[in-house]
Scaffold this motif. Structure first.
Motif, PDB file in Angstrom:
ATOM      1  N   GLN A  65       5.065   1.480  11.042  1.00 47.57           N
ATOM      2  CA  GLN A  65       3.623   1.460  10.746  1.00 47.57           C
ATOM      3  C   GLN A  65       2.858   0.344  10.629  1.00 47.57           C
ATOM      4  O   GLN A  65       1.711   0.402  10.649  1.00 47.57           O
ATOM      5  CB  GLN A  65       3.485   2.405   9.364  1.00 47.57           C
ATOM      6  CG  GLN A  65       3.881   1.843   8.186  1.00 47.57           C
ATOM      7  CD  GLN A  65       3.868   2.819   7.158  1.00 47.57           C
ATOM      8  OE1 GLN A  65       2.621   3.547   6.690  1.00 47.57           O
ATOM      9  NE2 GLN A  65       4.915   3.153   6.321  1.00 47.57           N
ATOM     10  N   SER A  87      10.193   3.005   8.372  1.00 48.46           N
ATOM     11  CA  SER A  87       8.670   3.107   7.873  1.00 48.46           C
ATOM     12  C   SER A  87       7.923   2.020   8.117  1.00 48.46           C
ATOM     13  O   SER A  87       6.750   2.016   8.159  1.00 48.46           O
ATOM     14  CB  SER A  87       9.097   2.909   6.190  1.00 48.46           C
ATOM     15  OG  SER A  87       7.970   2.942   5.430  1.00 48.46           O
ATOM     16  N   HIS A 128       7.982   6.933  -2.826  1.00 51.36           N
ATOM     17  CA  HIS A 128       9.095   5.783  -2.872  1.00 51.36           C
ATOM     18  C   HIS A 128       9.459   5.210  -4.400  1.00 51.36           C
ATOM     19  O   HIS A 128      10.556   4.773  -4.559  1.00 51.36           O
ATOM     20  CB  HIS A 128       8.321   4.641  -1.914  1.00 51.36           C
ATOM     21  CG  HIS A 128       8.261   4.986  -0.779  1.00 51.36           C
ATOM     22  ND1 HIS A 128       7.231   4.310   0.201  1.00 51.36           N
ATOM     23  CD2 HIS A 128       8.588   5.787   0.268  1.00 51.36           C
ATOM     24  CE1 HIS A 128       7.318   4.843   1.338  1.00 51.36           C
ATOM     25  NE2 HIS A 128       8.308   5.779   1.517  1.00 51.36           N
ATOM     26  N   ASN A 169       1.616  11.582  -1.958  1.00 55.79           N
ATOM     27  CA  ASN A 169       1.416  10.055  -2.075  1.00 55.79           C
ATOM     28  C   ASN A 169       2.756   9.346  -1.852  1.00 55.79           C
ATOM     29  O   ASN A 169       3.804   9.585  -2.494  1.00 55.79           O
ATOM     30  CB  ASN A 169       0.774   9.767  -3.454  1.00 55.79           C
ATOM     31  CG  ASN A 169       0.521   8.169  -3.577  1.00 55.79           C
ATOM     32  OD1 ASN A 169       1.451   7.309  -3.856  1.00 55.79           O
ATOM     33  ND2 ASN A 169      -0.786   7.772  -3.617  1.00 55.79           N
ATOM     34  N   GLN A 170       2.686   8.771  -0.570  1.00 58.99           N
ATOM     35  CA  GLN A 170       3.912   7.850  -0.201  1.00 58.99           C
ATOM     36  C   GLN A 170       4.264   6.786  -1.083  1.00 58.99           C
ATOM     37  O   GLN A 170       5.673   6.801  -1.471  1.00 58.99           O
ATOM     38  CB  GLN A 170       3.459   7.097   1.166  1.00 58.99           C
ATOM     39  CG  GLN A 170       4.515   6.461   1.867  1.00 58.99           C
ATOM     40  CD  GLN A 170       4.129   6.208   3.258  1.00 58.99           C
ATOM     41  OE1 GLN A 170       5.195   6.185   4.074  1.00 58.99           O
ATOM     42  NE2 GLN A 170       3.202   5.467   3.406  1.00 58.99           N
ATOM     43  N   LYS A 171       3.311   6.085  -1.872  1.00 64.49           N
ATOM     44  CA  LYS A 171       3.975   4.981  -2.865  1.00 64.49           C
ATOM     45  C   LYS A 171       4.735   5.594  -3.888  1.00 64.49           C
ATOM     46  O   LYS A 171       5.770   5.365  -4.401  1.00 64.49           O
ATOM     47  CB  LYS A 171       2.732   4.337  -3.219  1.00 64.49           C
ATOM     48  CG  LYS A 171       3.135   3.181  -4.167  1.00 64.49           C
ATOM     49  CD  LYS A 171       1.638   2.223  -4.335  1.00 64.49           C
ATOM     50  CE  LYS A 171       1.943   0.804  -4.760  1.00 64.49           C
ATOM     51  NZ  LYS A 171       0.701   0.241  -4.826  1.00 64.49           N
ATOM     52  N   ARG A 215       0.890  -1.132   0.157  1.00 70.85           N
ATOM     53  CA  ARG A 215       0.182  -0.107   0.144  1.00 70.85           C
ATOM     54  C   ARG A 215       0.914   1.244  -0.058  1.00 70.85           C
ATOM     55  O   ARG A 215       0.408   2.082  -0.303  1.00 70.85           O
ATOM     56  CB  ARG A 215      -0.916  -0.112   1.232  1.00 70.85           C
ATOM     57  CG  ARG A 215      -0.153   0.134   2.536  1.00 70.85           C
ATOM     58  CD  ARG A 215      -1.149  -0.014   3.786  1.00 70.85           C
ATOM     59  NE  ARG A 215      -0.439   0.354   5.010  1.00 70.85           N
ATOM     60  CZ  ARG A 215      -0.996  -0.275   6.132  1.00 70.85           C
ATOM     61  NH1 ARG A 215      -1.782  -1.414   6.199  1.00 70.85           N
ATOM     62  NH2 ARG A 215      -0.356   0.080   7.131  1.00 70.85           N
ATOM     63  N   ASP A 216       2.019   0.906   0.424  1.00 72.78           N
ATOM     64  CA  ASP A 216       3.077   2.219   0.444  1.00 72.78           C
ATOM     65  C   ASP A 216       4.262   2.245  -0.447  1.00 72.78           C
ATOM     66  O   ASP A 216       5.084   3.267  -0.677  1.00 72.78           O
ATOM     67  CB  ASP A 216       3.568   2.337   1.880  1.00 72.78           C
ATOM     68  CG  ASP A 216       2.514   2.447   2.871  1.00 72.78           C
ATOM     69  OD1 ASP A 216       1.551   3.416   2.633  1.00 72.78           O
ATOM     70  OD2 ASP A 216       2.547   1.521   4.024  1.00 72.78           O
ATOM     71  N   TYR A 217       4.656   1.041  -1.057  1.00 64.56           N
ATOM     72  CA  TYR A 217       5.729   0.603  -1.858  1.00 64.56           C
ATOM     73  C   TYR A 217       5.358   0.162  -3.235  1.00 64.56           C
ATOM     74  O   TYR A 217       4.496  -0.828  -3.036  1.00 64.56           O
ATOM     75  CB  TYR A 217       6.737  -0.007  -1.080  1.00 64.56           C
ATOM     76  CG  TYR A 217       7.196   0.380   0.040  1.00 64.56           C
ATOM     77  CD1 TYR A 217       8.864   1.399  -0.124  1.00 64.56           C
ATOM     78  CD2 TYR A 217       6.946   0.518   1.307  1.00 64.56           C
ATOM     79  CE1 TYR A 217       9.402   1.746   0.732  1.00 64.56           C
ATOM     80  CE2 TYR A 217       7.482   0.969   2.322  1.00 64.56           C
ATOM     81  CZ  TYR A 217       8.610   1.649   2.250  1.00 64.56           C
ATOM     82  OH  TYR A 217       9.326   2.447   3.124  1.00 64.56           O
TER      83      TYR A 217
END
Length: 589
Positions: free
Chosen positions: A460, A457, A563, A558-560, A354-356
């Motif tokens: 979380q 990271s 990254h 947006n974190q993704k 969801r983040d990478y």
């Protein structure tokens, strides 16, 4: 073998200039093709000049234009004056050829490669100045060749019967290779440029020698032979030859290291920092830039770490004052609840996408660190796989680092595994086209800084632990390590004594109590300059880029996507990473 000289074959290749005729009028297509040929030749030259590099990075060298028959099996070039001189000449020739390219005519991806190569070759050209020839220490207490060789051999992958024969030759080459290092070290002492923690080296090598033929290193190599399922008689013969090489080359090499280090105790050995050498501050500046992935000055890095210390100090104080009910959790950190390393990685992998950005090849196995290496204090490491390998990746963990459900263990596994090195490596192999970028682009601050960023990271994904407690833990760790980086600068650039180092830690509220602990920490920093910079200066660079993106994009951040912007850079200096982050910011506005 990773070569000793910073401007060595492993980092830059043999660097033979290409005999290309420059056109009077350049066209983009021609320039792009010529540049690709240059970078590809750099890769080929590196692989063909250093057997361990070829073996580690390539399963099928021929597929990459590398001729295995042209590679001399062994640990690599000897460390002597002839090699040092030739390496400097090769670097100069490669830099001269490189400067003929017109960066403006290259594609965006090629421009990234261009900037990566330029950063490396410019620094290495400066480090190849003859006045620095004897500044690098062969036997650093934590990253010296005496610790690297057992790790290399323990992790040596055997894929064929020929690999077994080559491994025997490599083990047989340990004594000649180490002899060249010891000759270099004795010359350092003669020139007044020795700066080694002799007792630490002796203690480590005594442990290796004491194990003898019961060595965990030899056991690990024998296990690798067994895994090939060779004919029983052939396997037995190879093991006997390996044991002979081990007893006649490997063990005598470590005995000779002990003898030499003992003899050097009565000589000239700088037991303080690089600043006490004639060109020490200049050398440290270059070493620092190489390890932080930028051309920032020592003072700029110092200011960055001081600012970070102040930020973390205030952050910890705010969290504790605003949440006095959590004080017990701050002091006695709650368990994570995981029962195995696999459980940690599987939990992270199930949530991280969801983040990478997703990658397809994340299979892995976890193996305990070799016993003799574990004794050196290594917590864990990720074994870099060949660039043409699609099998499972390997994570090595020291079973003595602490309980599996300890937050420190969680951090270590996340740093080396997901979303740290193992994920970072898988992303690069899947998304970068250039073999040079995958294997030889060298920016320790990018690699280690990202892994530190990734381990925090991953906090979380911890359920059941108050995020405020996790944040306090993170900031306390970072405060401590930023102080260590500042201490490294103090020792090697300002010339701090042990007492000045102790006074600084006390002023920072980091009292160690026992005098022996101060001395041990001082010696570690003194004998291995810039060891911590890639991790924590690199981390601060990534966090600065994130703060910049969050500030400029606000709710659109947006974190993704962020990254992805930093991962697409590969192991690059931060000028490249920042450019890719800026592209993401501009595209998201």
């Amino acid at each position: 073998m990773k070569q000793f000289k910073r401007c060595s074959a492993l980092l830059l290749g043999a660097l033979a200039a290409l005999s290309l005729v420059a056109c009077s009028k350049k066209d983009a297509t021609g320039e792009q093709e010529r540049f690709d040929q240059f970078i590809q030749q750099e890769f080929v030259d590196t692989m063909e000049s250093d057997y361990p590099s070829m073996h580690i990075f390539l399963i099928h060298p021929e597929d990459f234009g590398v001729d295995p028959s042209a590679v001399e099996v062994g640990l690599g070039l000897r460390v002597d004056e002839q090699t040092i001189e030739k390496t400097a000449q090769d670097v100069a020739a490669a830099r001269e050829e490189f400067q003929t390219f017109d960066r403006k005519l290259l594609t965006e991806e090629q421009q990234d490669t261009y900037d990566i190569y330029q950063f490396q070759v410019d620094l290495d050209s400066k480090l190849c100045d003859p006045k620095f020839d004897y500044y690098q220490q062969a036997f650093g207490s934590t990253m010296g060749m005496h610790t690297q060789i057992p790790t290399l051999l323990s992790d040596w992958q055997l894929r064929s019967e020929q690999d077994v024969k080559d491994l025997i030759a490599v083990v047989g080459d340990v004594k000649p290779y180490v002899d060249s290092l010891l000759d270099y070290t004795r010359k350092q002492e003669e020139k007044g440029l020795l700066m080694t923690d002799l007792d630490s080296v002796i203690q480590y090598c005594q442990g290796v020698v004491a194990a003898g033929e019961n060595s965990a290193v030899l056991h690990s190599m024998n296990e690798s032979i067994d895994a090939l399922d060779l004919d029983k008689e052939d396997a037995g013969r190879y093991k006997a030859e390996l044991k002979e090489a081990f007893e006649n080359s490997f063990l005598p090499a470590y005995e000779e290291i002990i003898t030499t280090m003992e003899s050097l105790k009565s000589g000239d050995n700088n037991q303080e920092g690089l600043a006490h050498f004639e060109y020490g501050k200049e050398y440290y500046t270059l070493l620092l830039q190489q390890n932080v992935g930028s051309n920032k000055s020592v003072e700029e890095i110092r200011q960055m770490m001081e600012d970070a210390c102040n930020r973390y100090d205030k952050g910890i104080e705010t969290i504790i004052l605003e949440n006095p009910d959590l004080y017990e959790s701050f002091v006695n950190f709650p368990a994570t609840g995981f029962g195995s390393y696999t459980a940690i990685l599987d939990n992270i992998q199930g949530k991280m996408y969801r983040d990478y950005p997703e990658v397809s090849n994340l299979g892995y196995n976890i193996v305990n660190i070799n016993e003799e290496i574990a004794n050196s204090g290594v917590a864990a490491y990720f074994n870099i796989p060949p660039i043409d390998d699609t099998g499972d990746k390997q994570l090595r963990v020291n079973p003595d680092i602490g309980g599996v459900d300890d937050i420190y263990t969680y951090s270590v596994v996340a740093h080396e595994g997901y979303p740290g090195h193992m994920y970072q490596n898988a992303y690069a192999y899947e998304n970068l086209d250039s073999p040079y970028r995958k294997a030889l682009a060298n920016s320790p601050a990018y690699s280690e800084g990202f892994a530190v960023y990734a381990q925090y990271s991953a906090f979380q994904y911890l359920d059941g632990i108050d995020p405020r407690v996790l944040d306090a833990y993170r900031q306390q760790e970072l405060y401590t390590y930023c102080a260590i980086v500042l201490s490294d600068i103090g020792i090697h650039y300002d010339g701090w004594s042990l007492q000045e180092f102790q006074d600084f830690l006390t002023e920072m509220g980091l009292e160690l109590g026992d005098e022996a602990l101060y001395e041990s920490q001082y010696k570690q920093l003194q004998s291995t300059p810039c060891a911590f910079q890639p991790y924590y200066v690199g981390y601060e660079e990534f966090m600065a880029l994130r703060r910049k993106a969050e500030k400029e994009l606000g709710d659109s951040f947006n974190q993704k996507a962020f990254h992805e912007a930093i991962l697409k850079s590969g192991a690059a200096p931060f000028c490249v990473v920042e450019r890719n982050v800026d592209k993401y910011i501009n595209a998201s506005k």
